[in-house]
Design a protein around this motif. Structure first.
Motif, PDB file in Angstrom:
ATOM      1  N   UNK A 143       0.839  -1.208   0.000  1.00 33.50           N
ATOM      2  CA  UNK A 143       0.000   0.000   0.000  1.00 33.50           C
ATOM      3  C   UNK A 143       0.868   1.250   0.000  1.00 33.50           C
ATOM      4  N   UNK A 144       0.303   2.298  -0.613  1.00 36.65           N
ATOM      5  CA  UNK A 144       1.045   3.565  -0.650  1.00 36.65           C
ATOM      6  C   UNK A 144       1.029   4.206   0.723  1.00 36.65           C
ATOM      7  N   UNK A 145       2.017   5.051   1.008  1.00 40.79           N
ATOM      8  CA  UNK A 145       2.051   5.689   2.332  1.00 40.79           C
ATOM      9  C   UNK A 145       0.920   6.708   2.486  1.00 40.79           C
ATOM     10  N   UNK A 146       0.628   7.000   3.722  1.00 34.90           N
ATOM     11  CA  UNK A 146      -0.405   8.004   3.987  1.00 34.90           C
ATOM     12  C   UNK A 146       0.077   9.366   3.544  1.00 34.90           C
ATOM     13  N   UNK A 147      -0.892  10.225   3.316  1.00 39.03           N
ATOM     14  CA  UNK A 147      -0.565  11.556   2.779  1.00 39.03           C
ATOM     15  C   UNK A 147      -1.482  12.590   3.430  1.00 39.03           C
ATOM     16  N   UNK A 148      -0.896  13.603   4.030  1.00 41.67           N
ATOM     17  CA  UNK A 148      -1.706  14.666   4.649  1.00 41.67           C
ATOM     18  C   UNK A 148      -2.048  15.683   3.576  1.00 41.67           C
TER      19      UNK A 148
ATOM     20  N   UNK B 144      -5.218   7.481   2.831  1.00 42.30           N
ATOM     21  CA  UNK B 144      -4.447   6.233   2.811  1.00 42.30           C
ATOM     22  C   UNK B 144      -3.857   5.858   4.142  1.00 42.30           C
ATOM     23  N   UNK B 145      -4.544   6.216   5.206  1.00 37.00           N
ATOM     24  CA  UNK B 145      -4.065   5.827   6.528  1.00 37.00           C
ATOM     25  C   UNK B 145      -4.468   4.371   6.752  1.00 37.00           C
ATOM     26  N   UNK B 146      -3.512   3.532   7.058  1.00 39.28           N
ATOM     27  CA  UNK B 146      -3.783   2.098   7.087  1.00 39.28           C
ATOM     28  C   UNK B 146      -3.745   1.565   8.521  1.00 39.28           C
ATOM     29  N   UNK B 147      -4.856   0.884   8.864  1.00 36.05           N
ATOM     30  CA  UNK B 147      -4.948   0.280  10.206  1.00 36.05           C
ATOM     31  C   UNK B 147      -3.862  -0.765  10.355  1.00 36.05           C
ATOM     32  N   UNK B 148      -3.206  -0.783  11.503  1.00 31.33           N
ATOM     33  CA  UNK B 148      -2.164  -1.772  11.759  1.00 31.33           C
ATOM     34  C   UNK B 148      -0.798  -1.292  11.301  1.00 31.33           C
ATOM     35  N   UNK B 149      -0.782  -0.460  10.264  1.00 36.91           N
ATOM     36  CA  UNK B 149       0.492   0.075   9.790  1.00 36.91           C
ATOM     37  C   UNK B 149       0.717   1.460  10.373  1.00 36.91           C
ATOM     38  N   UNK B 150      -0.306   2.313  10.222  1.00 32.71           N
ATOM     39  CA  UNK B 150      -0.144   3.714  10.627  1.00 32.71           C
ATOM     40  C   UNK B 150      -0.745   4.012  11.992  1.00 32.71           C
TER      41      UNK B 150
ATOM     42  N   UNK C  93     -10.277  -3.182  10.008  1.00 36.64           N
ATOM     43  CA  UNK C  93      -9.394  -4.339  10.209  1.00 36.64           C
ATOM     44  C   UNK C  93      -7.971  -3.994   9.771  1.00 36.64           C
ATOM     45  N   UNK C  94      -7.046  -4.784  10.233  1.00 34.05           N
ATOM     46  CA  UNK C  94      -5.644  -4.579   9.838  1.00 34.05           C
ATOM     47  C   UNK C  94      -5.541  -4.589   8.314  1.00 34.05           C
ATOM     48  N   UNK C  95      -4.870  -3.615   7.785  1.00 30.51           N
ATOM     49  CA  UNK C  95      -4.679  -3.544   6.351  1.00 30.51           C
ATOM     50  C   UNK C  95      -5.709  -2.719   5.628  1.00 30.51           C
ATOM     51  N   UNK C  96      -6.755  -2.269   6.335  1.00 26.82           N
ATOM     52  CA  UNK C  96      -7.754  -1.415   5.666  1.00 26.82           C
ATOM     53  C   UNK C  96      -7.245   0.023   5.673  1.00 26.82           C
TER      54      UNK C  96
ATOM     55  N   UNK D 263      -7.193  12.071  -6.423  1.00 25.63           N
ATOM     56  CA  UNK D 263      -7.769  10.825  -6.929  1.00 25.63           C
ATOM     57  C   UNK D 263      -7.083   9.607  -6.311  1.00 25.63           C
ATOM     58  N   UNK D 264      -7.856   8.558  -6.125  1.00 21.86           N
ATOM     59  CA  UNK D 264      -7.306   7.328  -5.552  1.00 21.86           C
ATOM     60  C   UNK D 264      -6.293   6.725  -6.505  1.00 21.86           C
ATOM     61  N   UNK D 265      -5.234   6.149  -5.957  1.00 21.89           N
ATOM     62  CA  UNK D 265      -4.214   5.529  -6.808  1.00 21.89           C
ATOM     63  C   UNK D 265      -4.817   4.462  -7.724  1.00 21.89           C
ATOM     64  N   UNK D 266      -5.857   3.754  -7.276  1.00 20.16           N
ATOM     65  CA  UNK D 266      -6.417   2.672  -8.103  1.00 20.16           C
ATOM     66  C   UNK D 266      -7.464   3.176  -9.084  1.00 20.16           C
TER      67      UNK D 266
END
Lengths: 588, 588
Positions: free
Chosen positions: B250-255, B394-400, B376-379, B276-279
């Motif tokens: 996954x791409x890093x979060x962005x403020x 792009x803030x990701x649960x479990x990562x960020x 969930x983790x990874x969302x 726009x979303x990366x996907x």
């Protein structure tokens, strides 16, 4: 299906509960009918509920026969109606009060006159709607100071209360008699002996008032009866006053020294020794006038002392005084009261003193002086002289003193004459089981219950009030129907019609018992069946005697030969009979 | 003897009572079944009592069939047992409390778990005494903040409550099913449709818990149902969490700057416009993480703020939150709460901030951060950056960020997947009419209810609790069975079996009516007889329709020729038939 003891919610106890004072309380707890939850508050077990339901059913049937309709009011009622009739205040500590989350005042109703009156006012408006009698069977609450004697005086208890509504006095009389007759039928069906006595209407107000008392030496009420048919609660007894007599020929009063006369007896003795009566007869206690100081607390909180003059041969009866002075509360004057009133010379109080009258509203004490009806004009007395160590002889009512009023506060004694001329009375004890009385227009007036009469004119409704204590009656029946082994219910209220006890370990016996039970049930009988497989015959028999179903059928060893035992719990009779005969007897 | 309207305690009203909100309340008052005494407190008139008694009789019969024994507890109960289980405190304002004259604390019981537990402890001591199920039909009290809807939510109301006692979990399961089956039979006999839904055990504690809900759009309860058979109260619905995913790719979060984004919609719009979303797919509300601040008040009085993260396409459901956080009370955070916690940037709250985590127990705010199971983790999420005017993409649960826990507080939406895999759910409304649940050992443990098992070992008893609201059921039946003319009772609970209306002024007609009634009563039917001589046929018909006895027999002009009219109140069908045929139909 019979109720099987193998899975019934029941545990009989061998020991009396520690807190039980009376036999009904002991037995109802031991036999598994009730359990105490808090002082004066009980839980009902299955057996107890069955008996209670039977009593209620008899009451419902007789209310229906008397044309009364059943309603049901909440126990939780708002303050306002009770405020309007002043009972919110009058009841004092006797009611449970509470507030809701908004701070509004409520009470747990001890009685529902206000609610019945308002409901009828809410729905009815014409004489055509009347007469009406409505009743409820409902749990009531009174915060008794000394809840005692199990169900005989509880704080949560079940009552049937009925109210009649009429627009004429004759109508009220008819409604009253219909309820009174229904009460007689109810008590007859319950197998409870009763005496109908005239009663004081008490804090309820109203006119005609009668109590149904069950005569019993442990009763809380005292009543009088004459051979000629008079019967009254002792609080309602009225004394026949002797006729007024002239006093022109009587000797003048005389103040005499009477040192050391703390009692009526010592006063009489010194009077006879030193001051013989002019007529030669000896002085007796009945010639003395005893003056008792009472403190009344009025509804507005003010305290008033009154002096009550009664013949020295009888005591002051505080319950009669309470009725006479209601709604004020009555207690004996305290040492502090005497200290504040030096004019009251303890042991020597009288209506008269050497320097003039000291009692009476017009006197310098300002204390009211009230006398027994026997203190009639022209009667002469030995009484206190309001001076330490002195009494006065030959003090004549009407000549030497005048009372501020008459009061019924002296004890009633056996041999007193009934007020209706039916002869001397005896004194008995009883327990109140019912009360019928004519409230009259008091509640209807205060709460505005009026209807249009035949002429289109608004008239105030007149009411009657009729109460029976359901749970108290249950306890009284238990109190009267028992022996050293347990309860013995009259058939009309027994929890079951027949208690079948199967004994032993032989399955065939239990099979025969089931057969017999099927026959009894086919005839409409309610059967309690002791089918417990591992319980000894002795324990089963003991439980049967304790529980007190009036007919017990024992199916035991003889059953294989077609023989069973039939017990009559009341007579103690036990007979071995053929199964068919037992069934025939029980279903006869 | 029939009940004659000429002297029955009844007054029907033409107008709806001013305070009535629901049709059952309006009709029960207008037709003379009940009257309001105080907010949420009602008096029962004769008609109402009859219906209530019929409902109670059905319940009693089914309880007996299920092997339950009837007992009866006082409404007035002492504080101590409720103190032991902490419910004296937990119930808060919901209970009526009072003191007796000695100052001892009492309550009017809202429910009797404690009393049942203590009674069984008092009487039983062995596994041989079990299983046991006992019940009562009794008036209960709850000081509702907003008593409303007549009998549907009263402050004094009648309930049947039953409790089972077992010493094994299997025993509890069997006792539970016996009551659950009895409830099904009761509701079937009452003609009430119901759905059995999984429920939260609530403040009662315990494990298995099901509610019987009567589906109705005016119900206070929301429940979900799937076509595959899942049904649950919305408070008991559990969300199926997506599987955890890896986030290596996954791409890093962005403020990003997101000025003027007060709503989820405005945030989604600005994200799609500027970021726009990366996907390539568009951002939707479901991609956003909404963070709601709640204030919990714990039993000890302390106040705690928590932040709950839920997908932005759904609201927080405060009732679900209350269940999730019980026994704490839950409310939205106030302005004062935000003022005290400047770290909570209103409108821009997130689990993450440019200078490090700001939420979570380990963070510098000390505020717990709880998330919906969907987080969930990874969302990955679009959420607040804890800086005014900024969000993070792009803030990701479990990562960020890591939440302090999971909480079921998001609203359930139609189409959500049932947790048992039985498909998407619909959302319905219903009214609770019964509740069965396994209390387990909670009360027995606190109050010390233990028995000796087969091995002579003391084991704690396990309990079930089973309640039906009698007065509420009566209201629901009335709510469901009426038309513009009045009530239409199902035969099983109708106050009478037949309502005979005699019309006109011809005495012969009334004589014929009495004859017919005698035949109906001989067949065991309960008859209400409108014999009022001076009331017009129209008024009599109107009353019959309002009162709602299902079968009406009109004896009028045709009676002399042997013809009467038979009405079916439910279908509206009216037929003229010969008297003998009418009797035959009614007694069939």
């Amino acid at each position: 299906m019979p109720t099987r003891l193998s899975n019934y919610f029941l545990r009989t106890l061998r020991e009396d509960p520690a807190d039980a004072e009376v036999v009904s309380h002991k037995l109802l707890v031991r036999a598994g009918y009730i359990r105490r939850t808090a002082a004066g508050v009980f839980s009902w077990l299955p057996l107890g509920l069955r008996v209670k339901a039977k009593i209620e059913q008899i009451i419902r049937e007789e209310m229906a026969a008397a044309g009364a309709h059943e309603v049901h009011f909440p126990a939780l009622v708002p303050r306002e109606p009770y405020e309007a009739t002043n009972r919110w205040t009058e009841y004092g500590d006797l009611i449970f009060r509470l507030k809701d989350r908004k701070g509004a005042d409520y009470l747990l109703a001890p009685t529902h006159e206000e609610m019945f009156t308002l409901l009828v006012k809410d729905l009815y408006s014409s004489y055509k709607d009347l007469p009406l009698t409505i009743f409820q069977i409902q749990d009531k609450y009174r915060d008794e100071a000394r809840p005692r004697a199990g169900l005989l005086r509880g704080r949560e208890f079940t009552m049937k209360d009925a109210y009649s509504f009429d627009y004429t006095d004759a109508g009220l009389d008819a409604s009253y008699l219909a309820q009174r007759d229904a009460y007689e039928r109810i008590f007859q069906r319950l197998g409870l002996s009763y005496v109908i006595v005239q009663a004081d209407a008490g804090a309820m107000g109203g006119s005609r008032s009668e109590e149904f008392l069950h005569p019993t030496p442990v009763g809380e009420d005292t009543f009088v009866q004459s051979a000629g048919g008079y019967a009254a609660n002792v609080e309602a007894f009225t004394t026949t006053a002797p006729p007024a007599r002239g006093y022109e020929k009587l000797t003048p009063q005389e103040v005499v020294d009477t040192p050391n006369t703390p009692t009526i007896e010592s006063l009489v003795a010194i009077a006879n020794a030193n001051h013989p009566r002019p007529d030669g007869r000896a002085w007796t206690a009945a010639d003395t006038l005893k003056n008792v100081v009472l403190a009344l607390t009025h509804l507005d909180g003010t305290r008033e002392l009154v002096v009550v003059g009664i013949p020295g041969d009888r005591e002051l009866d505080i319950k009669r005084a309470e009725v006479a002075f209601q709604p004020a509360e009555v207690e004996p004057a305290t040492e502090a009261d005497f200290a504040k009133n030096p004019g009251l010379v303890k042991g020597y109080i009288g209506p008269w003193s050497p320097d003039g009258a000291v009692l009476g509203e017009e006197s310098r004490t300002g204390i009211r002086y009230l006398v027994d009806p026997r203190v009639a004009d022209g009667s002469g007395w030995v009484t206190g002289a309001n001076v330490e160590g002195k009494h006065v002889l030959g003090l004549v009512a009407g000549r030497d003193f005048t009372a501020d009023g008459v009061v019924e506060a002296a004890a009633v004694l056996p041999g007193d004459e009934a007020p209706d001329g039916s002869g001397p009375v005896t004194i008995e004890r009883g327990m109140e089981i019912g009360h019928v009385f004519q409230l009259g227009r008091k509640y209807a007036e205060v709460l505005g219950l009026k209807v249009l009469d035949e002429n289109g004119k608004l008239v105030t409704v007149t009411m009657g009030s009729y109460g029976i204590g359901v749970t108290r009656i249950l306890a009284i029946i238990a109190e009267e129907n028992n022996d050293e082994k347990g309860l013995i219910w009259p058939a009309s209220v027994a929890p079951f019609d027949v208690h079948v006890v199967a004994t032993g370990k032989d399955d065939a016996v239990y099979g025969i018992a089931e057969d017999v039970i099927a026959q009894l049930e086919a005839a409409g009988l309610d059967v309690l069946y002791d089918d417990r497989p591992k319980v000894s015959p002795g324990v089963k028999f003991g439980d049967a005697e304790l529980i007190g179903v009036p007919r017990v059928l024992v199916v035991g060893r003889g059953a294989a030969d077609g023989q069973v035992e039939l017990w009559n719990r009341a007579t103690g009779e036990r007979e071995t009979v053929a199964i068919a005969d037992a069934v025939a007897q029980l279903t006869a």
